[in-house]
Design an enzyme around this catalytic site. Structure first.
Site, PDB file in Angstrom:
ATOM      1  N   THR A 348       0.845  -1.183   0.000  1.00 48.72           N
ATOM      2  CA  THR A 348       0.000   0.000   0.000  1.00 48.72           C
ATOM      3  C   THR A 348       0.878   1.229   0.000  1.00 48.72           C
ATOM      4  OG1 THR A 348      -1.687  -1.174   1.275  1.00 48.72           O
ATOM      5  CG2 THR A 348      -1.841   1.221   1.205  1.00 48.72           C
ATOM      6  N   GLY A 349       0.571   2.161  -0.907  1.00 45.37           N
ATOM      7  CA  GLY A 349       1.335   3.400  -0.968  1.00 45.37           C
ATOM      8  C   GLY A 349       0.420   4.591  -1.063  1.00 45.37           C
ATOM      9  N   LYS A 369      -2.320  -2.387  -9.724  1.00 43.10           N
ATOM     10  CA  LYS A 369      -2.335  -1.228  -8.846  1.00 43.10           C
ATOM     11  C   LYS A 369      -3.635  -0.453  -9.042  1.00 43.10           C
ATOM     12  CE  LYS A 369       0.520   2.582  -7.250  1.00 43.10           C
ATOM     13  NZ  LYS A 369       1.827   3.210  -7.316  1.00 43.10           N
ATOM     14  N   ASP A 465       9.682   9.238  -9.557  1.00 45.07           N
ATOM     15  CA  ASP A 465       9.555   8.585  -8.246  1.00 45.07           C
ATOM     16  C   ASP A 465      10.578   7.466  -8.092  1.00 45.07           C
ATOM     17  OD1 ASP A 465       8.422   8.503  -5.737  1.00 45.07           O
ATOM     18  OD2 ASP A 465       6.821   7.119  -6.297  1.00 45.07           O
TER      19      ASP A 465
END
Length: 668
Positions: A348-349, A369, A465
């Protein structure tokens, strides 16, 4: 008088011998002796039992057969073959079996059903006075008779406790044993042979369409002379217990002193279709109930389909048709992830939850995702970029396979990497620690992938990222840069547009926080933080006290300034490492972390430095100072809470921050 007696015996012997060879390819005109519930069907089947419980049925050849040589009293050789089928009410339960029997009487009047198979009873079982020989095809395990299982073939001599038995089956042409289920409902053929000279019994079994196997299924060395009388009857016995079962014989051939004639399989009567009933009244009584049930089931099916269609409804606009091959159906992703259940959650992000899935049909493992998108503004452009990124192909990139849009969310589909993300090998005393050669290979792999994104593909791809939790480890421990959900594209030679500030604190370049513009230089800055992270085994920013944080780049800079930069390496790296390579990566990390974008190397130069094709510049000649190595968060984020990468040990796990609403506006 004596002469007349001899002549009479001779005539009886001649008659008996004449009757010892018969063949029935069906039983339309057989004149068999029947008792119990045995019957002949209109198409010539011998049906020993019907759909009744606790019953028995017998069928015997009507004339006695001479089995012994009257001169020496030995039993002649004999042979028989027959085709049978056992059809129970339930697919997994049967109502006992069939016995081929040689008996002193025509019929077995005192026998019992169920486990006694219509052959013997509880008082005479095992008596030598029975003079009974049989071969049982038994589908029930009766422990009182020592049965080996509920699907066996046995040779019985005066006793239902078989003299020898084995599992039902046959040996194929290669000599390999093949199992058979006696009560499968399909016809099978049996061959039973007694060799009067060798005193040996052979039993062979096979499916109806298989020729007689060369190797018998079951054999027994036994002299039948003390067992059989001079004149005997041959036939079949069968019984039911508590389960309705029909036992059929389709054809039968028998011969004394020779091999029984082969049955003509093509001429045998046909078995009824599975489930076919004899009584028409069952259909007439059950038909209304069946129709009512059918209407009810159809109604339930329609309701289910409506709910299912609503459940898997997707947004599909005209402009998406051109992206058809890259669009996944939500239904496929739903079943692949088993309904996105928690057990399939990989991580989980800040931008969504990631699930492991196995695509139906292809069985390809994927990572899915789920990203929330409440606004439709810019979605077409975003999907276009997703599809374009999906064309990226490099050994150090995780392939983005496609997307799915449904209601208020976007689903991105990636190749699944079995070893998870790099951060789980670096932090919190991992179970598996990477040695230096493995880390260095991962670093060079990620650098090569980022160089491909910046300069080698048809467009410039800014990842935005780069960090350890977004570097995935494949089955060969190669590093693959993943999670392109934040990536942006622009043409070579043009400038990227201002956008929302997205990324992870600690990896954000100072100019990125000021302008909101992600560039190749801001990716290089994040890569520098990543280099220090991998070598030092520490996050770019870590809490060291209640209100204090340690900046990794400052720590490495201080070690370099004191001339002991090697001390910054991960304590888990023991002596098995290259000092030259470790120093190279640490210094390159400092160089990539410079606050001035133009001072940082581009990714082509980074790859050349790591491959040692060109020498790294002397940092002391760049007037490097602590003011030149700053994350910029001191200047721009003092009034905002920091978020740190979480300790996820699952694939794709990370925590990112978006602080545009506080600093910038516009863009997406």
């Amino acid at each position: 008088m004596f002469l007349k007696l001899v002549l009479l015996c001779f005539l009886v012997t001649v008659v008996a011998i004449e009757d010892t060879n018969f063949t029935y390819n069906g039983f339309q005109s057989s004149h068999l002796y029947l008792d119990g519930i045995a019957e002949l069907t209109s198409n010539g089947l011998l049906r020993l039992t019907n759909d009744t419980k606790q019953q028995k049925g017998h069928a015997f050849y009507p004339n006695p057969i001479l089995f012994k040589n009257n001169i020496n009293g030995s039993v002649f050789s004999f042979s028989t073959t027959f085709v049978f089928a056992i059809r129970p009410q339930y697919a997994t339960l049967s109502g006992h079996g069939i016995v081929f029997v040689v008996s002193p009487t025509k019929g077995l009047p005192y026998s019992l059903p169920s486990q006694y198979l219509g052959l013997l009873n509880d008082t005479n079982n095992g008596n030598s006075s029975n003079h009974v020989f049989g071969v049982e095809l038994d589908t029930i395990m009766s422990s009182e008779f020592g049965d080996i299982n509920d699907n066996h073939v046995g040779i019985d001599i005066n006793d239902l406790k078989s003299a020898n038995s084995t599992f039902a089956g046959y040996y194929n042409s290669d000599g390999k044993f093949e199992n058979l289920t006696l009560f499968s409902g399909y016809p099978m053929q049996v061959w039973i042979e007694y060799d009067g000279e060798k005193k040996k019994i052979d039993v062979t079994l096979a499916p109806i369409k298989v020729d007689k196997p060369k190797q018998p299924l079951l054999s027994l060395k036994k002299d039948l002379s003390p067992i059989l009388n001079s004149s005997m009857y041959v036939g079949f016995s069968s019984a039911t217990g508590s389960v309705y079962t029909s036992h059929y014989v389709l054809g039968w051939s028998f011969k004394v002193n020779g091999e029984a004639q082969k049955l003509l399989i093509s001429e045998l009567p046909k078995l009824p279709r599975f489930g076919e009933k004899k009584e028409d009244k069952i259909l007439t009584v059950g038909l209304p109930l069946i129709l009512l049930s059918l209407v009810f089931m159809i109604t339930l099916g329609v309701i289910y389909l409506i709910k299912r269609k609503k459940m898997f409804a997707e947004i599909l606009e005209d402009w998406e048709h051109e992206y058809g091959p890259h669009r996944f159906k939500f239904k496929d992703l739903y079943f692949a992830t088993k309904g996105f259940r928690e057990r399939e959650l990989l991580g989980t992000g800040g931008f969504g939850r990631v699930y492991k899935g196995v695509m139906p049909g292809s069985k390809i493992e994927v990572a899915v995702k789920r990203v929330s998108h409440e606004s439709r503004q810019g979605m077409r452009e975003f999907v276009s970029e997703i599809v374009s990124i999906g064309r990226l192909r490099h050994r150090n990139l995780v392939p983005l396979l496609g997307y799915c849009r449904r209601k208020g969310e976007l689903l991105l589909v990636y190749d699944y990497m079995p070893n998870g993300s790099l951060d789980k090998y670096l932090y919190n005393q991992p179970n598996v620690s990477l040695n230096w050669s493995q880390r260095f290979r991962i670093i060079k792999g990620v650098a090569s992938g980022l160089f491909y994104l910046h300069e080698q593909w048809e467009q410039v791809v800014i990842h935005r990222d780069i960090k350890a939790s977004n570097v995935l480890i494949d089955g060969e421990l190669n590093g693959r840069l993943g999670d392109f959900g934040l990536a942006r594209l622009y043409d070579h030679g043009t400038d990227p547009h201002t956008t929302h500030l997205v990324g992870t604190v600690g990896y954000l370049a100072p100019e990125h926080t000021r302008t909101g513009k992600a560039t190749k230089f801001s990716d290089v800055f994040a890569f520098g933080a990543f280099l220090l992270e991998v070598v030092c085994g520490k996050r770019p920013i870590e809490h060291v006290g209640e209100n204090e944080s340690e900046i990794l780049v400052d720590y490495v800079f201080e070690c370099w300034k004191r001339g002991v930069i090697i001390e910054a390496k991960d304590v888990n790296l023991c002596t098995d490492y290259s000092i030259q390579e470790v120093e190279l990566v640490l210094k390159l990390g400092l160089l990539c972390s410079h606050s001035e974008p133009l001072v940082r190397p581009n990714m082509r130069q980074v790859v050349q430095y790591l491959e040692m094709d060109i020498a790294l510049p002397d940092l002391s000649l760049l007037s490097l100072s602590s003011s030149g190595l700053t994350f910029g968060y001191r200047e721009f984020f003092e009034d905002f809470p920091l978020s740190y990468p979480s300790d996820m040990d699952k694939t794709f796990s990370h925590t990112s921050v978006s602080i545009t609403d506080s600093l910038l506006s516009g863009g997406r």
